[in-house]
Each structure stands twice: as structure tokens, then as C-alpha cells.
Design an enzyme around this catalytic site. Structure first.
Site, PDB file in Angstrom:
ATOM      1  N   HIS A  30      31.589 -60.229  42.365  1.00 28.89           N
ATOM      2  CA  HIS A  30      31.773 -61.072  41.194  1.00 28.89           C
ATOM      3  C   HIS A  30      32.343 -60.217  40.072  1.00 28.89           C
ATOM      4  O   HIS A  30      31.881 -59.105  39.828  1.00 28.89           O
ATOM      5  CB  HIS A  30      30.452 -61.699  40.770  1.00 28.89           C
ATOM      6  N   HIS A  42      32.729 -64.025  32.025  1.00 26.54           N
ATOM      7  CA  HIS A  42      33.110 -64.167  33.427  1.00 26.54           C
ATOM      8  C   HIS A  42      33.296 -65.636  33.776  1.00 26.54           C
ATOM      9  O   HIS A  42      32.880 -66.533  33.039  1.00 26.54           O
ATOM     10  CB  HIS A  42      32.061 -63.521  34.343  1.00 26.54           C
ATOM     11  N   CYS A 154      36.951 -65.702  40.096  1.00 25.09           N
ATOM     12  CA  CYS A 154      36.482 -64.800  39.046  1.00 25.09           C
ATOM     13  C   CYS A 154      37.357 -63.555  38.913  1.00 25.09           C
ATOM     14  O   CYS A 154      37.576 -63.054  37.802  1.00 25.09           O
ATOM     15  CB  CYS A 154      35.026 -64.409  39.287  1.00 25.09           C
TER      16      CYS A 154
END
Length: 260
Positions: A30, A42, A154
């Protein structure tokens, strides 16, 4: 940073750093942008929607959203009303117990290929810190379109914040290096049986490694040609624009390419 690891200590973080943390036993990572004061901007989906396929795969990958419930909010993040989209979370919630790594920009082709795992570096240079922070702040307020694991995930978000580059075609994957590495590996495996008839085992290994490396390199945002430098303000449709506000980021960028 070295070839073997991009791990970094928190005290060495700088404003605008692109950071990431591995999830699910290093299956995927991530990504986000460090904006200072222990906070990270994010892009994510909520629990059970990480891929968004409507299949069992959505439950296989854990969500990258903060893990605190509304009833017990994180003391740093406070009570977040959203669990998907562009979020600002504290470093602890972003990491979810994982280690902290930094994504590297402007690396050489040799260094890029030495990092066999995708999603850790790129040949593309980073823009100045003020541009990175401006993009991340603007997208925090206005969003980054719909999450798509293939074209708008992401890592794509973090790379756009750092470079301002968007893919201008609908027929290819986005800017994600980790996705490109998976696709390159899959392509190599699929084509392997055909090469058993024409080469030795050692030759097969060399060809397979070469195909994997070539696939990763050609997909890198720093060398591909189907990209545009797009001001962050253009991602939000305003009255008078020809770009439909209903289009996602990749579709909107394709329309920009036609206009330009």
C-alpha cells in the site's frame, strides 16, 4: 537506500516522500505520500473492496483503509467519516503494523532491473516537494476518481503526486510498478512451454528473466510514451470544460490527450 531493501526509519522521512508498506505476506504493497507531522495522504478502497471485482478476490486482499472503527477512532486520525477514496491517516494506521519503505525516483536502468520486485522505484524523476504536496492536498479535497486495481490504484496515486504523469491511453495498465511486475511474470509463465522445445534449461531461464525484465522496464512510467504531464486542477471538471465529470481518471486523461 540499497538494492536489497528500501526500508527507512521514521525519523529519516521527509516532506513529500512516497512511502509504502507490504500487506498480506508481501503479496502487495500500500502506497502513500508523507505530508509531515506523522501523517500520510493515500488512496484506497474500503474493506472487502480492494480489487472491486465483485468476486471472492475482494475478500482475499485486506483493505488498506485505517483499521479503527467509527466507535473507537484513532487518537491521531480522529473520527474519519470515510473509509475509501483519498484519505489522510497517521503513519501507524497507514502501516497497519507493517514496516516502512520509501519508493525511489530517478534511478538508473541497471538499478531498476536489479530491484527484481516491482513497485519499489522508477526511472522517472520526482517533481519539487511543493508540487508533490500541492497535488496530494488538492486530491485529498477533490478525490482521485474511482479506485481501479489495474489503472487507478494507490501506487498510481502516489506516482501521480510525485510526477504529475498520467497514462493517456485506455488499452494499457496504469503507472503501478507492482502490477506491471505481476503482468510481466504472468506473461513469462504463459509463454514458457513454447520455448521448452527450442532451448536448453539454462537458455530458457535466461530468456525468461530477459522477458520479465524487459516487460517491467517497458511499463515503467519513466520510459513509456503514452503519458501526459497533467496539472492536478485539470482532473476536476469545471463548468465550460469539454471533459465529462462522469469519466474516471484514465478516461479523462484520454480526452485531454485528444484535445492537446
Amino acid at each position: 537506500m540499497g538494492v536489497l531493501s528500501n526500508m527507512i526509519d521514521r525519523e529519516n522521512l521527509k516532506l513529500g516522500d512516497h512511502i509504502y508498506s507490504w500487506r498480506q505476506a508481501y503479496i502487495y504493497a500500500h502506497h502513500g505520500i508523507y505530508v509531515g507531522c506523522g501523517m500520510v495522504v493515500h488512496f484506497t478502497r474500503g474493506a472487502g473492496q480492494e480489487i472491486g471485482t465483485g468476486t471472492v478476490l475482494d475478500n482475499f486482499l485486506l483493505s488498506s483503509s485505517p483499521t479503527h472503527s467509527i466507535d473507537t477512532p484513532c487518537p491521531r486520525c480522529a473520527n474519519q467519516t470515510r473509509t475509501d477514496g483519498v484519505l489522510c491517516s497517521c503513519l501507524d494506521c497507514f502501516l497497519s503494523g507493517g514496516n516502512l519503505y520509501i519508493f525511489e525516483y530517478g534511478v538508473s536502468p541497471a538499478f531498476f532491473l536489479a530491484k527484481a520486485r516491482g513497485g519499489t522505484c522508477t526511472l522517472a524523476p520526482s517533481d519539487p516537494v511543493e508540487d508533490v504536496l500541492h497535488r496530494s492536498s488538492f486530491l485529498l479535497d477533490n478525490g482521485f476518481g474511482g479506485y481501479n486495481v489495474f489503472k487507478n490504484n494507490c501506487e498510481d496515486f502516489a506516482i501521480y503526486c510525485k510526477t504529475g504523469l498520467l497514462v493517456s491511453t485506455n488499452i494499457s495498465v496504469g503507472r503501478s510498478g507492482q502490477l506491471a511486475s505481476y503482468i510481466s511474470a504472468a506473461s513469462t509463465v504463459v509463454s514458457t512451454p513454447l520455448r521448452f522445445m527450442t532451448t536448453s534449461f539454462s537458455g530458457l531461464a535466461l530468456v525468461s528473466v530477459g522477458m520479465y525484465c524487459a516487460g517491467r522496464l517497458m511499463s515503467d512510467i519513466g520510459v513509456r510514451r503514452d503519458v501526459l504531464k497533467v496539472p492536478v486542477e485539470r482532473l476536476i471538471a469545471t463548468p465550460g470544460q469539454d471533459i465529462s465529470p462522469g469519466l474516471d481518471i484514465s478516461e479523462r486523461t484520454t480526452e485531454m490527450a485528444k484535445e492537446d
